[in-house]
Design an enzyme around this catalytic site. Structure first.
Site, PDB file in Angstrom:
ATOM      1  N   ASP A 149       0.852  -1.199   0.000  1.00 57.99           N
ATOM      2  CA  ASP A 149       0.000   0.000   0.000  1.00 57.99           C
ATOM      3  C   ASP A 149       0.885   1.246   0.000  1.00 57.99           C
ATOM      4  O   ASP A 149       1.036   1.936   1.012  1.00 57.99           O
ATOM      5  CB  ASP A 149      -0.918  -0.031   1.229  1.00 57.99           C
ATOM      6  CG  ASP A 149      -2.013   1.024   1.157  1.00 57.99           C
ATOM      7  OD1 ASP A 149      -2.152   1.687   0.110  1.00 57.99           O
ATOM      8  OD2 ASP A 149      -2.746   1.162   2.160  1.00 57.99           O
ATOM      9  N   GLY A 191      -9.113   9.593   6.815  1.00 55.01           N
ATOM     10  CA  GLY A 191      -8.583  10.898   6.428  1.00 55.01           C
ATOM     11  C   GLY A 191      -7.118  11.043   6.766  1.00 55.01           C
ATOM     12  O   GLY A 191      -6.448  11.930   6.241  1.00 55.01           O
TER      13      GLY A 191
END
Length: 267
Positions: free
Chosen positions: A119, A212
Site C-alpha cells: 500500500d 482521512g
C-alpha cells in the site's frame, strides 16, 4: 564541478530533511492534539477536485523537492489530484502554503486492495517546490530498518477526530508507540493480516489514526535527531478507529527504499 557540489551541500544544509524550522512540541499526552504550526513541514494534504471545489482525502509526506509519498489506496484513476503543502488549517487561506498539481502518479505494481499489501504510491509534483520555513522534506529511514517495540513515533494528519466524527481543520499529532511484529501478528491482535512489510503502532484503545489520515506519515526521530517517515498510514479496525489490540497499521517505508529510489530516478 567542485563549486557545484559545495553549493549543493550548502543548499541542503539550510533546510535539511527532517529538520523543521519550528520543531514540534512533543508531549506524552494521551490523545491527539493540535500541532505547533508548521512543525511537520513535510505533511501534505492530498486533495481531489469535484465541481469547482477541492476536498481533502488523504495525507502524505514530501520526501524531496518534487516527490510525495502516500498510500496506494488513496489513489483513484478517475480523480484529478493536487498536493497542498505548508498547510496548518485546511479551512483558512494561508500565504505560506502552496497547492501544486499532481503530475506523474506511481502506484506500486503489486498493490493488492483485497489483502492490503504494498500500500504505497509516489506522486511527482508538476513543478518542484523550493524548501522554506514551512515546506521541507522528511528523511527516509535506512533500507531494511525495523523499529524496536515501543519506539516513540507520532502520527500526523487531518483525519477524523474520532470514529465517525468530523475531519480535523487543524493538523493533529498523536504519540503512537510502535508494536513489534511478534506482538501485532498474534491471533488476538492483527494475526496474519499484518506482514513484516508493515509497522503497527498504538493499539491501546485510546489513540489511533482514523479516516482521512491515510497516506500520512508515522514520524520517528532518527539517531541524528532528524525526523524520518517510517510508515504510511494504511489501515485500522473497521469496528472503530481506536479499538483495543487493533493498532493502526502502516506500510513500512524501509521495506520499499529501493522501489522509491528507482521510481524517483526513472521519471
Amino acid at each position: 564541478m567542485m563549486k557545484f557540489v559545495v553549493l549543493a551541500v550548502l543548499f541542503v544544509g539550510a533546510y535539511g530533511c527532517g529538520l523543521p524550522t519550528y520543531p514540534p512540541i512533543i508531549t506524552r499526552v494521551v490523545g491527539g492534539v493540535d500541532v505547533r504550526p508548521h512543525s511537520w513541514p513535510w505533511q501534505i494534504s492530498l486533495q481531489y477536485s469535484s465541481g469547482s471545489s477541492w476536498y481533502h482525502t488523504c495525507g502524505g509526506s514530501l520526501i524531496s523537492d518534487q516527490w510525495v509519498l502516500t498510500a496506494a489506496h488513496c489513489i483513484s484513476s478517475s480523480r484529478t489530484y493536487r498536493v497542498y503543502l505548508g498547510k496548518h488549517n485546511l479551512k483558512e487561506e494561508e500565504n505560506v502554503s502552496a497547492a501544486i498539481a499532481a503530475g506523474k502518479i506511481i502506484v506500486h505494481e503489486d498493490w493488492n486492495s483485497f489483502t492490503i499489501r504494498n500500500d504505497i504510491a509516489l506522486i511527482k509534483l508538476e513543478s518542484p517546490v523550493t524548501p522554506n520555513d514551512t515546506i521541507t522534506p522528511t528523511c527516509l529511514p535506512a533500507d531494511g530498518h525495523v523499529l524496536p517495540h515501543n519506539a516513540p513515533c507520532y502520527v500526523t494528519g487531518w483525519g477524523r477526530l474520532y470514529t465517525n466524527g468530523p475531519l480535523a481543520d487543524i493538523l493533529q499529532q498523536a504519540l503512537l508507540p510502535v508494536v513489534d511484529y511478534a506482538t501485532c501478528s498474534k491471533s488476538d491482535w492483527w494475526g496474519s493480516q499484518v506482514t513484516q512489510n508493515m509497522v503497527c503502532a498504538g493499539g491501546d484503545g485510546v489513540v489511533a489514526g482514523c479516516n482521512g489520515d491515510s497516506g500520512g506519515p508515522l514520524n520517528c526521530a532518527g539517531s541524528d535527531g532528524a525526523w524520518e517517515v517510517h510508515g504510511i498510514v494504511s489501515f485500522g479496525s473497521g469496528l472503530s478507529c481506536n479499538y483495543n489490540k487493533k493498532p493502526t497499521v502502516f506500510t513500512r517505508v524501509s521495506a520499499y527504499t529501493d522501489w522509491i529510489s528507482k521510481n524517483m530516478a526513472s521519471y
